[in-house]
Structure formats: C-alpha cells, structure tokens
Design a protein around this motif. Structure first.
Motif, mmCIF file in Angstrom:
data_model
loop_
_atom_site.group_PDB
_atom_site.id
_atom_site.type_symbol
_atom_site.label_atom_id
_atom_site.label_comp_id
_atom_site.label_asym_id
_atom_site.label_seq_id
_atom_site.Cartn_x
_atom_site.Cartn_y
_atom_site.Cartn_z
ATOM 1 N N ASP A 1 9.296 8.806 2.304
ATOM 2 C CA ASP A 1 8.132 9.316 3.022
ATOM 3 C C ASP A 1 7.896 8.635 4.372
ATOM 4 O O ASP A 1 6.978 8.998 5.084
ATOM 5 N N LEU A 2 8.715 7.632 4.699
ATOM 6 C CA LEU A 2 8.626 6.956 5.995
ATOM 7 C C LEU A 2 10.026 6.806 6.565
ATOM 8 O O LEU A 2 11.000 6.680 5.803
ATOM 9 N N ASP B 1 0.840 -1.194 0.000
ATOM 10 C CA ASP B 1 0.000 0.000 0.000
ATOM 11 C C ASP B 1 0.880 1.251 0.000
ATOM 12 O O ASP B 1 2.078 1.187 0.275
ATOM 13 N N HIS B 2 0.262 2.393 -0.282
ATOM 14 C CA HIS B 2 1.014 3.640 -0.363
ATOM 15 C C HIS B 2 1.383 4.170 1.020
ATOM 16 O O HIS B 2 0.745 3.854 2.026
ATOM 17 N N ILE C 1 5.550 -1.949 1.424
ATOM 18 C CA ILE C 1 5.017 -0.595 1.295
ATOM 19 C C ILE C 1 5.464 -0.056 -0.059
ATOM 20 O O ILE C 1 6.511 -0.449 -0.581
ATOM 21 N N GLU C 2 4.657 0.797 -0.663
ATOM 22 C CA GLU C 2 5.125 1.616 -1.780
ATOM 23 C C GLU C 2 5.353 3.010 -1.218
ATOM 24 O O GLU C 2 4.412 3.785 -1.047
ATOM 25 N N VAL C 3 6.599 3.275 -0.885
ATOM 26 C CA VAL C 3 6.938 4.514 -0.188
ATOM 27 C C VAL C 3 7.239 5.604 -1.215
ATOM 28 O O VAL C 3 7.896 5.371 -2.226
ATOM 29 N N ASP C 4 6.734 6.788 -0.942
ATOM 30 C CA ASP C 4 6.895 7.893 -1.874
ATOM 31 C C ASP C 4 8.311 8.452 -1.813
ATOM 32 O O ASP C 4 8.884 8.628 -0.726
ATOM 33 N N ALA D 1 10.020 1.898 -3.800
ATOM 34 C CA ALA D 1 10.103 3.363 -3.739
ATOM 35 C C ALA D 1 9.681 3.932 -5.081
ATOM 36 O O ALA D 1 10.172 3.503 -6.128
ATOM 37 N N SER D 2 8.754 4.890 -5.065
ATOM 38 C CA SER D 2 8.180 5.406 -6.315
ATOM 39 C C SER D 2 7.993 6.913 -6.252
ATOM 40 O O SER D 2 7.763 7.487 -5.189
#
Length: 211
Positions: A70-71, A20-21, A59-62, A84-85
């Motif tokens: 983002d985390l 999840d994002h 996780i799909e981390v921003d 990572a995206s």
C-alpha cells in the motif's frame, strides 16, 4: 508517540517499534508517504530527547489483493521495520491467498508478516492459506512471522509457532498496542510462544537493539 515510548521504558524495554497503518485502512487514519515522513521527523526528535529507550521507525503496510503493498518502495526504504499485513479480501481461494502473502514477503523491504492467518477469536475464522508454504517462503526471503499478542488474535497459534521454529524462521512477538496499557499484552504472546516450544533465541525481539 512519546507516551508509548515512555510506557515501554517503564516496562524495561530497550526499544519500541512504531508501526501505524498505511493509508488503505482509512478508518484508523492510516499514514500516506508524506505523513509517514513527518512522523519520522518526530521520532528523530524524540530519540534525541529520551533516554534509555529507542523508537524504531516502522509501518504496518497493507497487503493488497495482488500481493503488492500500500506504500511505494521509496517510502518503505526509509524505515527500520516494515510489517506487511492483510486487512481485506479474506475469502480468496487458498492458492491465491497463499501466493498473495508470499509475493508480499518477497518485497525486500518487508521485515515481518503481520498476523498471518488474520483470525479474530470468536469473531473471524482464519483465512485459508498453506502455512507450510508461507513458512518456507519466510525462510527463503529472510522474513519473520508475527506472533500477535493481542488476546483477540494470538496469531500465529502455537502449532504454527512450532513449525516456524522447526524451519528456522524467527518469530516477532508484538503487542499490537494502540494505547499504553496494552503494552502489557506482551505476556500473552510469550505464553503462546512457550506453548509452541519457542525459546528466546527463536524470537526476534528478545535481542538487544545492537543485535
């Protein structure tokens, strides 16, 4: 989560990664560290309950504008898979955008660079990056590149998939499924990989869970 796992099992999958994002993507109610920890507890419960399918914590981390994530690292360290995206600042200059991706891949917790060019077919052009540098950085950092099987993305394209193979960089074909039916999109990613001359040994998630 259980429905997605059962859907994957019905397709013959041995494992599925839940990614999840992270919180910056507010429109999809991205997970902060506390909610991510609660999700991990739920995955542990389901992994004890379900047979013939394993759910990996992810996780799909921003990737933020400066290439940071983002985390915090302590949250990412507890996961099996970190994608990572980029989801913002698509118009940065080529050198800046490229360095942004490379910085993110150098984080020791990042497993996969998600949809590297960020294109949406017929809707958004790819971001301007030096893909040769990105692939070399993936090789040097031990990161993998996502081949996103969603028909609107198909990112990376066949030429980039071939270049990754030539450089010895493994590709992860993902469905980016947000509902059970979309797990079947895997076939589009496989077709794209074949166009790039990839074989099973070039694809990270053809491996068994043990491997």
């Amino acid at each position: 989560i259980e429905a997605m796992a059962l859907g994957a099992r019905a397709l013959g999958r041995e494992y599925i990664a839940l990614t999840d994002h992270s919180p910056r993507i507010a429109i999809v109610h991205g997970l902060d560290a506390a909610r991510l920890a609660r999700q991990a507890d739920e995955i542990d419960r389901l992994n004890k309950k379900l047979e013939d399918i394993t759910i990996l914590k992810g996780i799909e981390v921003d990737i933020l504008k400066d290439g940071s994530l983002d985390l915090p690292d302590q949250a990412l360290a507890k996961l099996d898979v970190v994608v990572a995206s980029v989801h913002s600042h698509f118009d940065l200059p080529r050198a800046t955008q490229t360095e942004r991706l490379i910085t993110a891949m150098r984080n020791r917790h990042v497993s996969i660079l998600g949809h590297p060019t960020c294109r949406l077919i017929g809707e958004r052009e790819p971001i301007d990056i030096d893909m040769d540098r990105v692939i070399a950085a993936a090789r040097d950092s031990g990161c993998h590149l996502e081949l996103n099987a969603e028909p609107d993305r198909l990112d990376i394209d066949d030429t980039h998939a071939h270049a990754a193979r030539e450089a010895g960089v493994k590709v992860a074909i993902s469905t980016d499924a947000h509902a059970v039916d979309f797990l079947k999109c895997m076939r589009f990613g496989v077709d794209q990989a074949r166009r790039g001359w990839l074989a099973a040994q070039d694809v990270l998630n053809t491996r068994s869970l043990k491997d």
